[in-house]
Design an enzyme around this catalytic site. Sequence first.
Site, PDB file in Angstrom:
ATOM      1  N   HIS A  59      -4.592  -6.705  10.354  1.00 40.99           N
ATOM      2  CA  HIS A  59      -4.027  -5.351  10.439  1.00 40.99           C
ATOM      3  C   HIS A  59      -4.486  -4.671  11.726  1.00 40.99           C
ATOM      4  O   HIS A  59      -5.432  -5.128  12.370  1.00 40.99           O
ATOM      5  CB  HIS A  59      -4.490  -4.484   9.255  1.00 40.99           C
ATOM      6  CG  HIS A  59      -3.687  -4.717   8.011  1.00 40.99           C
ATOM      7  ND1 HIS A  59      -4.028  -5.677   7.094  1.00 40.99           N
ATOM      8  CD2 HIS A  59      -2.555  -4.117   7.547  1.00 40.99           C
ATOM      9  CE1 HIS A  59      -3.143  -5.660   6.103  1.00 40.99           C
ATOM     10  NE2 HIS A  59      -2.240  -4.717   6.350  1.00 40.99           N
TER      11      HIS A  59
ATOM     12  N   LYS B  81      -7.030   0.750  10.390  1.00 44.35           N
ATOM     13  CA  LYS B  81      -7.094   0.599   8.927  1.00 44.35           C
ATOM     14  C   LYS B  81      -8.527   0.761   8.435  1.00 44.35           C
ATOM     15  O   LYS B  81      -9.449   0.149   8.969  1.00 44.35           O
ATOM     16  CB  LYS B  81      -6.521  -0.775   8.527  1.00 44.35           C
ATOM     17  CG  LYS B  81      -6.407  -0.941   7.031  1.00 44.35           C
ATOM     18  CD  LYS B  81      -5.503  -2.098   6.653  1.00 44.35           C
ATOM     19  CE  LYS B  81      -5.450  -2.298   5.152  1.00 44.35           C
ATOM     20  NZ  LYS B  81      -4.921  -1.118   4.436  1.00 44.35           N
TER      21      LYS B  81
HETATM   22  P1  NAD Z   1      -2.810   7.643   8.822  1.00 46.43           P
HETATM   23  O1  NAD Z   1      -4.263   7.783   9.134  1.00 46.43           O
HETATM   24  O2  NAD Z   1      -1.845   7.488   9.959  1.00 46.43           O
HETATM   25  O3  NAD Z   1      -2.322   8.880   7.945  1.00 46.43           O
HETATM   26  C1  NAD Z   1      -3.080   9.446   6.898  1.00 46.43           C
HETATM   27  C2  NAD Z   1      -2.840  10.947   6.935  1.00 46.43           C
HETATM   28  O4  NAD Z   1      -3.442  11.538   5.793  1.00 46.43           O
HETATM   29  C3  NAD Z   1      -3.464  11.616   8.168  1.00 46.43           C
HETATM   30  O5  NAD Z   1      -2.453  12.374   8.823  1.00 46.43           O
HETATM   31  C4  NAD Z   1      -4.547  12.508   7.577  1.00 46.43           C
HETATM   32  O6  NAD Z   1      -4.749  13.708   8.301  1.00 46.43           O
HETATM   33  C5  NAD Z   1      -3.966  12.785   6.188  1.00 46.43           C
HETATM   34  N1  NAD Z   1      -4.940  13.267   5.205  1.00 46.43           N
HETATM   35  C6  NAD Z   1      -6.279  13.051   5.132  1.00 46.43           C
HETATM   36  N2  NAD Z   1      -6.804  13.677   4.056  1.00 46.43           N
HETATM   37  C7  NAD Z   1      -5.765  14.291   3.436  1.00 46.43           C
HETATM   38  C8  NAD Z   1      -5.656  15.095   2.262  1.00 46.43           C
HETATM   39  N3  NAD Z   1      -6.720  15.377   1.501  1.00 46.43           N
HETATM   40  N4  NAD Z   1      -4.426  15.543   1.908  1.00 46.43           N
HETATM   41  C9  NAD Z   1      -3.338  15.259   2.644  1.00 46.43           C
HETATM   42  N5  NAD Z   1      -3.381  14.519   3.780  1.00 46.43           N
HETATM   43  C10 NAD Z   1      -4.578  14.045   4.152  1.00 46.43           C
HETATM   44  O7  NAD Z   1      -2.680   6.395   7.819  1.00 46.43           O
HETATM   45  P2  NAD Z   1      -1.350   5.614   7.379  1.00 46.43           P
HETATM   46  O8  NAD Z   1      -1.172   4.409   8.236  1.00 46.43           O
HETATM   47  O9  NAD Z   1      -0.239   6.580   7.209  1.00 46.43           O
HETATM   48  O10 NAD Z   1      -1.831   5.016   5.962  1.00 46.43           O
HETATM   49  C11 NAD Z   1      -2.222   5.871   4.907  1.00 46.43           C
HETATM   50  C12 NAD Z   1      -2.659   5.042   3.696  1.00 46.43           C
HETATM   51  O11 NAD Z   1      -1.567   4.232   3.243  1.00 46.43           O
HETATM   52  C13 NAD Z   1      -3.801   4.058   3.940  1.00 46.43           C
HETATM   53  O12 NAD Z   1      -4.610   3.975   2.776  1.00 46.43           O
HETATM   54  C14 NAD Z   1      -3.102   2.728   4.163  1.00 46.43           C
HETATM   55  O13 NAD Z   1      -3.925   1.619   3.836  1.00 46.43           O
HETATM   56  C15 NAD Z   1      -1.964   2.868   3.177  1.00 46.43           C
HETATM   57  N6  NAD Z   1      -0.789   2.047   3.445  1.00 46.43           N
HETATM   58  C16 NAD Z   1      -0.171   1.537   2.333  1.00 46.43           C
HETATM   59  C17 NAD Z   1       0.987   0.813   2.471  1.00 46.43           C
HETATM   60  C18 NAD Z   1       1.681   0.337   1.229  1.00 46.43           C
HETATM   61  O14 NAD Z   1       2.773  -0.259   1.331  1.00 46.43           O
HETATM   62  N7  NAD Z   1       1.122   0.590   0.035  1.00 46.43           N
HETATM   63  C19 NAD Z   1       1.545   0.587   3.737  1.00 46.43           C
HETATM   64  C20 NAD Z   1       0.889   1.129   4.860  1.00 46.43           C
HETATM   65  C21 NAD Z   1      -0.271   1.866   4.684  1.00 46.43           C
END
Ligand code: NAD
Length: 242
Positions: free
Chosen positions: A131, A135
């Site tokens: 990844h 991450k």
């Molecule tokens: P990212 O860091 O780009 O985005 C996360 C966002 O959440 C940030 O903008 C951050 O400011 C915000 N945030 C933090 N605390 C918060 C709160 N209390 N309330 C609301 N927002 C808050 O990360 P990303 O790439 O968008 O990934 C997010 C999550 O999704 C990770 O856990 C990642 O592993 C997961 N993910 C899952 C899948 C899936 O298919 N299930 C796919 C990609 C990513």
Amino acid sequence: MRIALYGYGKMGRAIEEVATARGHQVVLRVDRDNAGAPPTGADVAIEFTRPDQAVDNIRVCIAHGVPVVVGTTGWYDQLGLVRDLVAHHQGALLWASNFSIGVNLFFRLNRQLARLMERQPHYAVRIDEVHHVHKRDAPSGTAITLARDIDLAVQRYAGWDLEGQEAVNADPQGPPAIPVRAERTDEVPGTHTVTWASPDDRIVITHEAFSRRGFATGAVHAAEWLLGRTGVHTMDDVLSDL
Ligand code: NAD
């Protein structure tokens, strides 16, 4: 569908693009500066934030009677608590360690291959995931799902073991854990490989995401599917209906 997005990072933005293209409306964006905001005016919430924030966001959505699709990984030790919460409020929640349709087909392939390998003890398994460097959790939730499904199907393994760390659920006297290697490189959206090797040959299955669009599309499909349902569901339930 009126959607509340919890987390407006890489995934939140990708989901907004897909949802808008499918005719839905994003009515609320909750990020760090308005964390904890209730999903007022939304039919459904989609949560992609951080492992340590997911359960609080789930709580606020369920308490307000709004179904929630949870993409954040790394909080699954609290799944029991979340199930109780959903049952208590007669709410609706759908979680998946990976929302891409391709990965969910890959999960089925992995389970099928593992069932075949139960009777082929000369094959040893390993899982590799790659990844992007941003991450936070390792191994990925997807790699854990792959490992758990192998663990369930193949008796000669117990638990999984992240290279360089302690084994999870493994008994030191019992069968070996499934080895998992996690690599963090550049901006890789997510690649997972399951390898079964014998002294004579090797079977390798790989899923490689080209971008985040597949995850975002799956999450929007999941939200459409969840509307009008109650209980706790996963992407496998959605896939069975597609
Ligand atoms: P990212 O860091 O780009 O985005 C996360 C966002 O959440 C940030 O903008 C951050 O400011 C915000 N945030 C933090 N605390 C918060 C709160 N209390 N309330 C609301 N927002 C808050 O990360 P990303 O790439 O968008 O990934 C997010 C999550 O999704 C990770 O856990 C990642 O592993 C997961 N993910 C899952 C899948 C899936 O298919 N299930 C796919 C990609 C990513």
